[in-house]
Scaffold this motif. Structure first.
Motif, PDB file in Angstrom:
ATOM      1  N   LEU A 138     -92.519 -28.811  14.246  1.00 19.40           N
ATOM      2  CA  LEU A 138     -93.314 -27.701  13.725  1.00 19.40           C
ATOM      3  C   LEU A 138     -94.684 -27.665  14.391  1.00 19.40           C
ATOM      4  CD1 LEU A 138     -93.602 -25.447  11.557  1.00 19.40           C
ATOM      5  CD2 LEU A 138     -94.443 -27.222  10.004  1.00 19.40           C
ATOM      6  N   LEU A 139     -95.002 -26.542  15.031  1.00 21.57           N
ATOM      7  CA  LEU A 139     -96.335 -26.321  15.599  1.00 21.57           C
ATOM      8  C   LEU A 139     -97.052 -25.293  14.748  1.00 21.57           C
ATOM      9  CD1 LEU A 139     -95.594 -26.225  19.448  1.00 21.57           C
ATOM     10  CD2 LEU A 139     -96.428 -28.142  18.066  1.00 21.57           C
ATOM     11  N   ALA A 178     -96.354 -32.616  24.584  1.00 21.93           N
ATOM     12  CA  ALA A 178     -95.621 -33.557  25.440  1.00 21.93           C
ATOM     13  C   ALA A 178     -95.275 -34.830  24.671  1.00 21.93           C
ATOM     14  CB  ALA A 178     -96.448 -33.888  26.678  1.00 21.93           C
ATOM     15  N   ASP A 179     -96.199 -35.296  23.823  1.00 20.90           N
ATOM     16  CA  ASP A 179     -95.930 -36.483  23.009  1.00 20.90           C
ATOM     17  C   ASP A 179     -94.835 -36.197  21.977  1.00 20.90           C
ATOM     18  OD1 ASP A 179     -97.670 -38.179  24.288  1.00 20.90           O
ATOM     19  OD2 ASP A 179     -99.313 -37.899  22.875  1.00 20.90           O
ATOM     20  N   MET A 180     -94.846 -34.993  21.404  1.00 27.82           N
ATOM     21  CA  MET A 180     -93.797 -34.626  20.459  1.00 27.82           C
ATOM     22  C   MET A 180     -92.446 -34.531  21.167  1.00 27.82           C
ATOM     23  SD  MET A 180     -95.866 -31.826  18.123  1.00 27.82           S
ATOM     24  CE  MET A 180     -94.528 -31.475  16.981  1.00 27.82           C
ATOM     25  N   GLN A 181     -92.450 -34.051  22.400  1.00 27.12           N
ATOM     26  CA  GLN A 181     -91.206 -33.974  23.166  1.00 27.12           C
ATOM     27  C   GLN A 181     -90.692 -35.364  23.528  1.00 27.12           C
ATOM     28  OE1 GLN A 181     -92.719 -31.207  26.172  1.00 27.12           O
ATOM     29  NE2 GLN A 181     -91.267 -29.652  25.450  1.00 27.12           N
ATOM     30  N   SER A 201     -86.438 -39.383  22.312  1.00 31.74           N
ATOM     31  CA  SER A 201     -86.111 -40.748  21.891  1.00 31.74           C
ATOM     32  C   SER A 201     -85.102 -40.771  20.751  1.00 31.74           C
ATOM     33  CB  SER A 201     -87.380 -41.490  21.451  1.00 31.74           C
ATOM     34  OG  SER A 201     -88.299 -41.587  22.514  1.00 31.74           O
ATOM     35  N   LEU A 202     -84.787 -39.610  20.210  1.00 29.24           N
ATOM     36  CA  LEU A 202     -83.879 -39.519  19.064  1.00 29.24           C
ATOM     37  C   LEU A 202     -82.505 -39.041  19.512  1.00 29.24           C
ATOM     38  CD1 LEU A 202     -86.447 -37.805  16.685  1.00 29.24           C
ATOM     39  CD2 LEU A 202     -85.630 -40.162  16.476  1.00 29.24           C
ATOM     40  N   ALA A 252     -94.921 -32.542  12.870  1.00 30.52           N
ATOM     41  CA  ALA A 252     -95.790 -31.367  12.969  1.00 30.52           C
ATOM     42  C   ALA A 252     -97.127 -31.686  13.635  1.00 30.52           C
ATOM     43  CB  ALA A 252     -96.046 -30.801  11.568  1.00 30.52           C
ATOM     44  N   ALA A 253     -97.727 -30.641  14.201  1.00 28.31           N
ATOM     45  CA  ALA A 253     -99.075 -30.752  14.759  1.00 28.31           C
ATOM     46  C   ALA A 253     -99.737 -29.389  14.730  1.00 28.31           C
ATOM     47  CB  ALA A 253     -99.023 -31.287  16.190  1.00 28.31           C
TER      48      ALA A 253
END
Length: 212
Positions: free
Chosen positions: A118-119, A98-101, A106-107, A82-83
């Protein structure tokens, strides 16, 4: 002789009464301990279910980009990444997403089945469900992502719980912390990634430690 017999009988009767009282007392103590033990076990089960440090203890209601109303414990039993962002942000927030993407990419597909992204909007005045839907389209966010908005009070409450500093500016924008949070399946923060484009090894490790 009669007097002696009577005296002995009286003493024996008294001893029987005393022993009975002791036995009853012991039984009551045993029952009390048993009840106390069971109560603690039940309490422990509840505490395991939702920790006192869980964000899922917050009772505020949120609305998704699909206009669905829910409470934060809706995400229970999944790992949540979340962020806090606002959709009119032109600098920091797109970089957070972009960092969350990057984490998402990577998963594996199997890992992603246990994860939700979650945003949380920090701009309740402008981030309506319609705007959240538009924003999700702009950033090509898939079904793994949920965007939520709520009242100002609920927004400030979760910001405080997450340790996110939010300051509204005169131009309608916000100064804010840039943090990606990893919640375990009970809503407890197990990791925070600060800043932009940082190495994500620790974040991925924290996520994978939670996978079943």
């Amino acid at each position: 002789m009669c007097k002696i017999k009577n005296t002995v009988m009286k003493i024996s009767f008294a001893l029987i009464i005393i022993l009975s009282a002791i036995l009853i007392s012991c039984n009551k103590n045993t029952e009390t301990k048993a009840r106390s033990c069971c109560s603690k076990e039940k309490t422990s089960e509840v505490l395991k279910e939702i920790s006192g440090e869980s964000v899922y203890n917050l009772t505020s209601t949120w609305t998704t980009q699909k206009k669905e109303n829910l409470k934060l414990d809706h995400f229970k039993d999944k790992i949540a990444i979340a962020a806090m962002v606002f959709t009119h942000c032109e600098s920091a927030c797109p970089r957070i997403i972009a960092d969350m993407q990057r984490i998402e990419s990577s998963l594996t597909e199997k890992e992603l089945e246990q994860i939700t992204f979650l945003l949380i909007s920090m701009d309740p005045e402008r981030d309506t469900p319609a705007r959240l839907t538009e924003f999700a389209g702009e950033h090509k966010l898939n079904a793994n992502w949920t965007l939520i908005c709520s009242s100002l009070d609920a927004t400030m409450e979760i910001a405080n719980v997450l340790g996110v500093k939010v300051k509204k500016l005169e131009n309608g924008g916000f100064d804010h912390s840039n943090i990606i949070h990893v919640f375990d399946q009970q809503g407890v923060i197990v990791h925070q990634q600060n800043g932009f484009e940082v190495e994500q090894d620790e974040t991925l490790k924290a996520i994978r430690n939670l996978l079943k």
